[in-house]
Design a protein around this motif. Structure first.
Motif, short mmCIF file in Angstrom:
data_model
loop_
_atom_site.label_atom_id
_atom_site.label_comp_id
_atom_site.label_asym_id
_atom_site.label_seq_id
_atom_site.Cartn_x
_atom_site.Cartn_y
_atom_site.Cartn_z
N GLU A 167 -4.39 -5.45 -5.97
CA GLU A 167 -4.71 -4.12 -5.43
C GLU A 167 -3.67 -3.68 -4.41
O GLU A 167 -3.26 -2.52 -4.37
N ALA A 168 -3.22 -4.62 -3.58
CA ALA A 168 -2.20 -4.30 -2.57
C ALA A 168 -0.91 -3.85 -3.25
O ALA A 168 -0.27 -2.89 -2.80
N LYS A 169 -0.52 -4.51 -4.32
CA LYS A 169 0.71 -4.14 -5.03
C LYS A 169 0.56 -2.79 -5.73
O LYS A 169 1.48 -1.98 -5.73
N ARG A 170 -0.61 -2.55 -6.32
CA ARG A 170 -0.83 -1.24 -6.97
C ARG A 170 -0.76 -0.13 -5.92
O ARG A 170 -0.15 0.92 -6.15
N THR A 171 -1.36 -0.37 -4.78
CA THR A 171 -1.33 0.63 -3.69
C THR A 171 0.11 0.85 -3.22
O THR A 171 0.51 1.99 -2.97
N GLU A 172 0.87 -0.22 -3.14
CA GLU A 172 2.26 -0.10 -2.71
C GLU A 172 3.07 0.72 -3.72
O GLU A 172 3.88 1.57 -3.34
N VAL A 174 1.89 3.01 -5.77
CA VAL A 174 1.44 4.40 -5.65
C VAL A 174 2.07 5.06 -4.43
O VAL A 174 2.55 6.20 -4.50
N ASN A 175 2.12 4.36 -3.31
CA ASN A 175 2.68 4.93 -2.08
C ASN A 175 4.18 5.20 -2.21
O ASN A 175 4.67 6.24 -1.75
N HIS A 178 4.49 8.17 -4.41
CA HIS A 178 4.04 9.35 -3.67
C HIS A 178 5.16 9.86 -2.76
O HIS A 178 5.42 11.07 -2.69
N LYS A 184 0.76 12.32 -5.32
CA LYS A 184 0.19 10.97 -5.38
C LYS A 184 -0.28 10.66 -6.80
O LYS A 184 -1.18 11.31 -7.32
N ARG A 186 -2.15 8.69 -9.87
CA ARG A 186 -3.48 8.09 -9.94
C ARG A 186 -3.43 6.85 -10.83
O ARG A 186 -2.65 6.78 -11.77
N HIS A 195 -4.75 -1.78 -15.55
CA HIS A 195 -4.60 -0.59 -14.72
C HIS A 195 -3.41 0.22 -15.22
O HIS A 195 -2.31 -0.31 -15.37
#
Length: 200
Positions: A167-172, A174-175, A178, A184, A186, A195
């Motif tokens: 999850e941390a890597k997916r968020t990274e 995305v950021n 972005h 941003k 999805r 994912h």
């Protein structure tokens, strides 16, 4: 002997009666003439109102046709505007993606590293960040999404660290995207649990 007054009275009475008859007859004739004139006037009014009704119906039909034509024109304009807006959105999206591709080295550099699990194996491999982001942006350019790799840490101290890594890597990811795109992306979970990342 007859009374001369009586005869004179009779004549006066007869004359008065004749006058009354004449007056009544003239009054009846005048009333009849007025009645005929009134009926004629009513006939004219009826004809006039029928003509007015036809004229109004014709004008109303013309107005309805004009409104129908106007609605058709408005619908056509709406469709054209929708097409133009979509084209502008696509053009804007493509410009953002081209900008992101041309600035990928600056945005990703060495700050982003990741490891992923090789399919059907317990082995992990160090991923190439630039390749990952190029693949994502190229999928965006086609209007598609891209399944993200199965992020998996090669080394972890405990289970919670291992579980938080994907999850941390997916968020990274995305950021970073972005920041590059100004939009941003999805991430959606597919039916198979993978994912997939989409432009927006």
């Amino acid at each position: 002997m007859t009374n001369p007054c009586s005869s004179q009275q009779e004549r006066l009475a007869a004359a008065a009666e004749e006058l009354v008859r004449a007056a009544v007859s003239e009054s009846d004739a005048a009333a009849l003439a007025i009645g005929r004139a009134t009926v004629a006037g009513l006939d004219e009014m009826t004809k006039g109102s029928a003509s007015l009704k036809e004229s109004l119906e014709e004008k109303l039909n013309t107005v309805n046709e004009n409104i129908s034509d106007l609605k058709s024109d408005v619908t056509s304009i709406k469709e054209s505007l929708t097409t133009i807006v979509e084209l502008m959105k696509n053009e804007h999206r493509n410009k953002r993606i081209e900008f992101a591709l041309s600035n990928l080295d600056l945005a990703v550099g060495k700050q982003f590293t990741y490891e992923y699990k090789i399919e059907s194996s317990i082995t992990t491999k160090q991923g190439e960040p630039k390749d990952l982001f190029q693949s994502i942006l190229q999928a965006f350019r086609k209007g598609e999404g891209l399944p993200l790799p199965t992020f998996f840490p090669g080394y972890y101290r405990n289970e919670s660290e291992k579980d938080a890594y994907p999850e941390a890597k997916r968020t990274e990811v995305v950021n970073i995207l972005h920041n590059l795109l100004g939009v941003k992306p999805r991430v959606e979970v597919d039916d198979d649990g993978r994912h997939t990342i989409y432009y927006a």
